[in-house]
Design a protein around this motif. Structure first.
Motif, PDB file in Angstrom:
ATOM      1  N   ASP A 196     -17.051  12.581   8.655  1.00 21.30           N
ATOM      2  CA  ASP A 196     -17.071  12.755   9.973  1.00 21.30           C
ATOM      3  C   ASP A 196     -17.205  14.361  10.485  1.00 21.30           C
ATOM      4  O   ASP A 196     -18.174  14.638  11.232  1.00 21.30           O
ATOM      5  N   VAL A 197     -16.576  15.302   9.709  1.00 21.66           N
ATOM      6  CA  VAL A 197     -16.820  16.571   9.959  1.00 21.66           C
ATOM      7  C   VAL A 197     -18.359  17.010   9.489  1.00 21.66           C
ATOM      8  O   VAL A 197     -19.074  17.768  10.373  1.00 21.66           O
ATOM      9  N   LEU A 198     -18.792  16.489   8.526  1.00 23.47           N
ATOM     10  CA  LEU A 198     -20.121  16.726   8.162  1.00 23.47           C
ATOM     11  C   LEU A 198     -21.230  16.469   9.169  1.00 23.47           C
ATOM     12  O   LEU A 198     -22.037  17.114   9.394  1.00 23.47           O
ATOM     13  N   ARG A 199     -21.046  15.013   9.615  1.00 21.13           N
ATOM     14  CA  ARG A 199     -21.735  14.709  10.867  1.00 21.13           C
ATOM     15  C   ARG A 199     -21.754  15.416  11.830  1.00 21.13           C
ATOM     16  O   ARG A 199     -22.864  15.632  12.636  1.00 21.13           O
ATOM     17  N   PHE A 200     -20.538  15.605  12.364  1.00 26.18           N
ATOM     18  CA  PHE A 200     -20.377  16.618  13.553  1.00 26.18           C
ATOM     19  C   PHE A 200     -21.286  17.851  13.478  1.00 26.18           C
ATOM     20  O   PHE A 200     -22.052  18.282  14.435  1.00 26.18           O
ATOM     21  N   TRP A 201     -21.263  18.656  12.220  1.00 23.39           N
ATOM     22  CA  TRP A 201     -22.098  19.798  12.274  1.00 23.39           C
ATOM     23  C   TRP A 201     -23.470  19.606  12.075  1.00 23.39           C
ATOM     24  O   TRP A 201     -24.546  20.276  12.451  1.00 23.39           O
TER      25      TRP A 201
END
Ligand code: NOJ
Length: 554
Positions: A196-201
């Motif tokens: 999710d963190v990767l997707r966010f950025w």
């Protein structure tokens, strides 16, 4: 004279031309790059304002060290919220603006992901403390019972035990500061959270990630005691996997998942591993086709100023990366290691990345000469290269910071025995006559700048023939024009104390020969070869000791 190549060159040009295979990427350490206000700490608006400088320098991308909400116990590598910006550095809008403006200038942007540990002020850790032993919240970290002192003998990289006890008696693992609890990557919730963190950025438009301590996420089953020597591992003398907390085979599955996610986005997103593993064959496992795109070659950074050692590193780096189809990724400095202008100035081989208390002052004149020659080597080699902010200015390590100014946790946790990394993190000098050398809008800087920064300020070096900044600019221009990073490369046999490269590209006219002279005597430039650039403008007929040239030999 050349190593005759009946079986083809040592390294062949890559078969595909993705941008990251040859990119020059500039590391921005946000608190020390440029400040947009008066608080003496760098920030995102400060970076954005200076992006044209980086376009003019000629780099392809920037990697920005963490700017997320954080108590700053390890200068932002202790993340309290992966999905926001610390007010110290600005806001999410500032981050969006930065990415948009960078893209408009033709620069790509990597952000830093810190997956091994969170801050102890991250909501997950706070929930774990509140929920108590045996809870699912504690299962996201490594909480263990142990009646008899810490659960095992693992050392923290920052000194002391890697375990801290909480009031209810359990111990938690932290391979770095006690304010950086390690996550348990066998827990599916942890894996899901980082996707999710990767997707966010990625959704915000970043071009990729630098991944912090990528080798440390998976720990050996049962957390067995460690019987090795951490410093021998840091110095590259012992394989990292001999420690039960580094380079365990299970880490690779994590990055395969990440790669699939990046590949599902348009636009050639990429990620680079910060993985201090050795030997180089182990590092190459991180850049197999379905994992990372790049991995920093720290073995190159740690190679002493010795032609045989450097040649050996170059050959091994190219061979191990070529075997998996990945670019070698050269690096001479970062926010974690002694600046090259100082490191190369020691009378002994300074392979340790950190400075110990009581080490003598280096000879900066020699160090600078060698650092410039080393940059000429690095920027000619096939593959990608990283430049750490201030390297292009030839900044030295600031070794005489007062103890009360030092902020790196390694200084305090080692009782001052390790000076730590503040010396390479001193705010950059932009303008000689401005307060704080133009770092921000006041004369405050979070670490004091030495007087020697005055002459090294960007405005002093710009347009100044012979300055380190103009050298870097010219090298990047020629590297691009001659497509050096994408060529076939051979090592030349010029003598034990010389490094010779021959680089041929099919798309440009001309073969380039690179010579770095580590001998005491001059190396005469053969007739018919034209100097494209030298590590010092005065170099014409022969290359003096500790200098380098790029020659046109066509
Ligand atoms: C590597 C980072 O580069 C360094 O600055 C940091 O202290 C450790 N990882 C822990 O996150």
């Amino acid at each position: 004279m050349s190593a005759s190549q009946t079986r083809g060159p040592l390294h062949s040009a890559p078969l595909t031309q993705e941008w990251w295979r040859t990119a020059v990427i500039y590391q921005i350490y946000p608190r020390s790059f440029a400040s947009g206000n008066r608080d003496g700490i760098g920030d995102l608006p400060g970076i954005t304002r200076r992006l044209p400088y980086l376009r003019d320098l000629g780099v392809d991308a920037v990697w920005i060290s963490p700017f997320y909400p954080s108590p700053q116990a390890d200068a932002g590598y202790d993340v309290a919220d992966y999905l926001d910006v610390d007010p110290l550095f600005g806001s999410l809008t500032d981050a969006d603006d930065l990415v948009t403006i960078a893209h408009g200038l033709g620069l790509r942007v990597f952000v830093d992901v810190v997956p091994n540990h969170t801050s102890d002020e991250h909501a997950w850790f706070q929930q774990a403390l509140a929920a108590g032993p045996g809870s699912p919240e504690r299962a996201r970290y490594w909480f263990l019972d142990s009646d008899d002192g810490p659960p095992n003998n693992w050392p923290s990289e920052f000194g002391g035990s890697a375990w801290t006890q909480v009031p209810d008696g359990q111990w938690y693992l932290h391979m770095f500061d006690r304010k950086q609890p390690d996550l348990n990557w066998s827990n599916p919730e942890v894996r899901a959270m980082f996707l999710d963190v990767l997707r966010f950025w990625l959704d915000r438009g970043v071009d990729g990630f630098r991944v912090d301590v990528a080798q440390a996420l998976v720990k050996a089953h049962g957390l067995p005691d460690f019987h090795g020597d951490l410093h021998a591992i840091f110095d590259g003398k012992v394989p990292a996997y001999t420690a039960p907390f580094y380079d365990q085979d299970g880490v690779h599955d994590i990055y395969r998942d990440w790669r699939q996610l990046l590949d599902s986005y348009p636009g050639d997103r990429a990620m680079v591993a910060e993985a201090w593993v050795n030997p180089l064959e182990r590092l190459s496992r991180y850049v197999r086709p379905d994992e990372f795109h790049q991995a920093f070659n720290f073995a190159f950074l740690q190679t002493p100023w010795n032609a045989t050692a450097l040649r050996t590193n170059i050959v091994e780096s190219l061979q191990t990366n070529d075997a998996v189809g990945a670019p070698a990724t050269w690096v001479l400095s970062s926010h974690d290691v002694i600046r090259p202008a100082s490191r190369f100035g020691y009378a002994y081989d300074h392979i340790s990345p950190w400075l110990a208390a009581g080490e003598p002052a280096p000879d900066i004149t020699t160090g600078t000469r060698r650092a410039r020659a080393a940059a000429m080597l690095m920027l000619a080699l096939p593959g990608s290269a990283y430049i750490y902010q201030g390297e292009e200015l030839g900044l030295p390590e600031v070794i005489d910071l007062p103890a009360d100014a030092r902020q790196d946790p390694t200084f305090t946790s080692s009782g001052g025995e390790i000076l730590g990394r503040d010396g390479c993190r001193v705010p950059l000098p932009w303008e000689r006559e401005a307060p704080g050398y133009g770092f921000g809008a006041s004369n405050t800087t979070w670490l004091p700048q030495p007087d020697t920064f005055a002459d090294l300020a960007v405005d002093q070096q710009t347009g100044q023939s012979g300055s380190t900044l103009e050298l870097y600019r010219a090298l990047l221009t020629i590297r691009r024009a001659r497509q050096l990073a994408a060529g076939d490369m051979d090592l030349l046999d010029l003598g034990v104390e010389l490094i010779g490269l021959r680089i041929t590209t099919t798309t440009t006219t001309g073969t380039t020969q690179v010579v770095v002279n580590l001998a005491d005597n001059d190396w005469p430039i053969p007739a018919g070869m034209k100097v494209l650039i030298a590590s010092h403008p005065g170099v014409t007929g022969s290359v003096p000791s500790d200098h380098a040239v790029w020659l046109d030999v066509s």
